[in-house]
Write a protein that holds these residues in place. Structure first.
Motif, mmCIF file in Angstrom:
data_model
loop_
_atom_site.group_PDB
_atom_site.id
_atom_site.type_symbol
_atom_site.label_atom_id
_atom_site.label_comp_id
_atom_site.label_asym_id
_atom_site.label_seq_id
_atom_site.Cartn_x
_atom_site.Cartn_y
_atom_site.Cartn_z
ATOM 1 N N VAL A 78 0.800 -1.223 0.000
ATOM 2 C CA VAL A 78 0.000 0.000 0.000
ATOM 3 C C VAL A 78 0.834 1.275 0.000
ATOM 4 C CG1 VAL A 78 -2.018 -1.090 1.032
ATOM 5 C CG2 VAL A 78 -0.294 -0.071 2.503
ATOM 6 N N ARG A 79 2.148 1.136 0.179
ATOM 7 C CA ARG A 79 3.016 2.319 0.124
ATOM 8 C C ARG A 79 4.411 1.888 -0.288
ATOM 9 N NH1 ARG A 79 5.058 3.862 6.118
ATOM 10 N NH2 ARG A 79 6.319 5.224 4.866
ATOM 11 N N THR A 80 5.187 2.862 -0.717
ATOM 12 C CA THR A 80 6.579 2.584 -1.068
ATOM 13 C C THR A 80 7.477 3.436 -0.194
ATOM 14 O OG1 THR A 80 6.525 4.245 -2.838
ATOM 15 C CG2 THR A 80 6.069 1.949 -3.461
ATOM 16 N N PRO A 81 8.633 2.904 0.168
ATOM 17 C CA PRO A 81 9.083 1.547 -0.120
ATOM 18 C C PRO A 81 8.442 0.525 0.815
ATOM 19 C CG PRO A 81 10.736 2.666 1.193
ATOM 20 C CD PRO A 81 9.651 3.674 0.913
ATOM 21 N N THR A 82 8.164 -0.636 0.264
ATOM 22 C CA THR A 82 7.796 -1.807 1.048
ATOM 23 C C THR A 82 8.835 -2.870 0.741
ATOM 24 O OG1 THR A 82 5.427 -1.361 1.170
ATOM 25 C CG2 THR A 82 6.095 -3.665 1.342
ATOM 26 N N VAL A 83 9.327 -3.520 1.768
ATOM 27 C CA VAL A 83 10.349 -4.559 1.614
ATOM 28 C C VAL A 83 9.790 -5.870 2.150
ATOM 29 C CG1 VAL A 83 12.666 -5.321 2.252
ATOM 30 C CG2 VAL A 83 12.214 -2.879 1.895
ATOM 31 N N LEU A 84 9.901 -6.911 1.329
ATOM 32 C CA LEU A 84 9.547 -8.257 1.740
ATOM 33 C C LEU A 84 10.829 -9.067 1.796
ATOM 34 C CD1 LEU A 84 6.452 -8.923 -0.555
ATOM 35 C CD2 LEU A 84 6.483 -7.935 1.728
ATOM 36 N N VAL A 85 11.013 -9.812 2.856
ATOM 37 C CA VAL A 85 12.159 -10.711 2.962
ATOM 38 C C VAL A 85 11.638 -12.103 2.624
ATOM 39 C CG1 VAL A 85 13.959 -11.647 4.452
ATOM 40 C CG2 VAL A 85 13.217 -9.272 4.736
ATOM 41 N N ARG A 91 9.216 -17.726 -0.123
ATOM 42 C CA ARG A 91 8.151 -17.536 0.859
ATOM 43 C C ARG A 91 8.435 -16.275 1.678
ATOM 44 N NH1 ARG A 91 8.011 -22.375 2.180
ATOM 45 N NH2 ARG A 91 9.771 -22.252 3.591
ATOM 46 N N VAL A 92 7.415 -15.433 1.852
ATOM 47 C CA VAL A 92 7.556 -14.204 2.634
ATOM 48 C C VAL A 92 7.725 -14.578 4.107
ATOM 49 C CG1 VAL A 92 6.448 -12.052 3.360
ATOM 50 C CG2 VAL A 92 6.123 -12.891 1.015
ATOM 51 N N VAL A 93 8.843 -14.122 4.700
ATOM 52 C CA VAL A 93 9.067 -14.373 6.127
ATOM 53 C C VAL A 93 8.963 -13.097 6.953
ATOM 54 C CG1 VAL A 93 10.423 -16.471 5.803
ATOM 55 C CG2 VAL A 93 11.581 -14.277 5.898
ATOM 56 N N ARG A 94 9.175 -11.941 6.341
ATOM 57 C CA ARG A 94 9.046 -10.637 7.023
ATOM 58 C C ARG A 94 8.655 -9.600 5.993
ATOM 59 N NH1 ARG A 94 11.643 -10.129 12.318
ATOM 60 N NH2 ARG A 94 11.087 -7.959 12.077
ATOM 61 N N ARG A 95 8.033 -8.533 6.471
ATOM 62 C CA ARG A 95 7.713 -7.396 5.608
ATOM 63 C C ARG A 95 7.722 -6.129 6.430
ATOM 64 N NH1 ARG A 95 2.763 -7.441 2.397
ATOM 65 N NH2 ARG A 95 2.788 -5.204 2.414
ATOM 66 N N ALA A 96 8.059 -5.035 5.773
ATOM 67 C CA ALA A 96 8.064 -3.738 6.441
ATOM 68 C C ALA A 96 7.895 -2.646 5.393
ATOM 69 C CB ALA A 96 9.369 -3.535 7.197
ATOM 70 N N ALA A 97 7.354 -1.523 5.818
ATOM 71 C CA ALA A 97 7.225 -0.357 4.955
ATOM 72 C C ALA A 97 8.096 0.744 5.536
ATOM 73 C CB ALA A 97 5.775 0.092 4.871
ATOM 74 N N GLY A 98 8.651 1.553 4.672
ATOM 75 C CA GLY A 98 9.547 2.611 5.115
ATOM 76 C C GLY A 98 10.994 2.175 4.955
ATOM 77 N N THR A 99 11.901 3.080 5.236
ATOM 78 C CA THR A 99 13.321 2.784 5.086
ATOM 79 C C THR A 99 13.814 1.964 6.275
ATOM 80 O OG1 THR A 99 13.605 4.876 3.905
ATOM 81 C CG2 THR A 99 15.600 3.801 4.729
ATOM 82 N N PRO A 100 14.326 0.755 5.999
ATOM 83 C CA PRO A 100 14.794 -0.092 7.097
ATOM 84 C C PRO A 100 16.198 0.284 7.543
ATOM 85 C CG PRO A 100 15.072 -1.234 5.033
ATOM 86 C CD PRO A 100 14.404 0.081 4.716
ATOM 87 N N ALA A 107 19.057 -8.918 10.628
ATOM 88 C CA ALA A 107 18.306 -9.802 11.527
ATOM 89 C C ALA A 107 17.194 -10.521 10.786
ATOM 90 C CB ALA A 107 17.755 -8.999 12.695
ATOM 91 N N ALA A 108 16.499 -9.817 9.893
ATOM 92 C CA ALA A 108 15.413 -10.432 9.118
ATOM 93 C C ALA A 108 15.953 -11.509 8.182
ATOM 94 C CB ALA A 108 14.665 -9.351 8.338
ATOM 95 N N ILE A 109 17.135 -11.285 7.627
ATOM 96 C CA ILE A 109 17.749 -12.299 6.777
ATOM 97 C C ILE A 109 18.053 -13.545 7.602
ATOM 98 C CG2 ILE A 109 19.834 -12.896 5.459
ATOM 99 C CD1 ILE A 109 19.823 -9.957 4.488
ATOM 100 N N GLY A 110 18.542 -13.336 8.818
ATOM 101 C CA GLY A 110 18.802 -14.456 9.704
ATOM 102 C C GLY A 110 17.555 -15.292 9.933
ATOM 103 N N GLU A 111 16.417 -14.631 10.046
ATOM 104 C CA GLU A 111 15.144 -15.323 10.222
ATOM 105 C C GLU A 111 14.789 -16.108 8.959
ATOM 106 O OE1 GLU A 111 10.552 -14.027 10.936
ATOM 107 O OE2 GLU A 111 12.088 -12.864 11.958
ATOM 108 N N ALA A 112 15.087 -15.555 7.797
ATOM 109 C CA ALA A 112 14.763 -16.205 6.523
ATOM 110 C C ALA A 112 15.625 -17.432 6.288
ATOM 111 C CB ALA A 112 14.929 -15.235 5.367
ATOM 112 N N ILE A 113 16.856 -17.384 6.773
ATOM 113 C CA ILE A 113 17.821 -18.466 6.524
ATOM 114 C C ILE A 113 17.577 -19.656 7.444
ATOM 115 C CG2 ILE A 113 20.271 -19.065 6.640
ATOM 116 C CD1 ILE A 113 20.860 -16.256 5.556
ATOM 117 N N THR A 114 17.064 -19.409 8.635
ATOM 118 C CA THR A 114 16.872 -20.521 9.582
ATOM 119 C C THR A 114 15.710 -21.395 9.237
ATOM 120 O OG1 THR A 114 15.587 -19.093 11.049
ATOM 121 C CG2 THR A 114 17.922 -19.382 11.534
#
Length: 114
Positions: A78-85, A91-100, A107-114
């Protein structure tokens, strides 16, 4: 990630290389939805590019939200930037809007890798 979290495009939703127009990262993919005149999108591009360059097997894919409306609607962007990990399977494991922040992305990558 610490940027504002959004609902929709729920965790578990899958995005494939055909939809991205790019290969998924071997370990994870940072999928960024941007728009042409979005200043925070440029900052997000820099952060995600730096992180993907630091972490082997992680790809950064940036999509123009306007050019990918079907995917934007399906994932409820619904807004940019939106980031999906995405994990290695897309498979989407995390998402956030705004500048990370870089530590939050790592940390989010660590969650995606495990």
């Amino acid at each position: 990630m610490r940027a504002r979290r959004e609902k929709g495009g729920e965790v578990g939703e899958t995005v494939g290389p055909d939809e991205l127009g790019a290969e998924l990262g071997e370990k994870a993919t940072l999928l960024q939805f941007s728009s042409a005149f979005c200043a925070p999108c440029r900052a997000t591009r820099r952060v995600l590019g730096e992180v993907s360059g630091m972490v082997e097997g992680v790809a950064h894919v940036e999509l123009d939200a306007e050019a990918h409306l079907d995917l934007v609607r399906r994932l409820n962007v619904v807004r940019t930037p939106t980031v999906l990990v995405l994990d290695a399977a897309g498979r989407v494991v995390r998402r956030a809007a705004g500048t990370p922040r870089k530590p939050d992305v790592i940390a989010a990558i660590g969650e995606a890798i495990t």
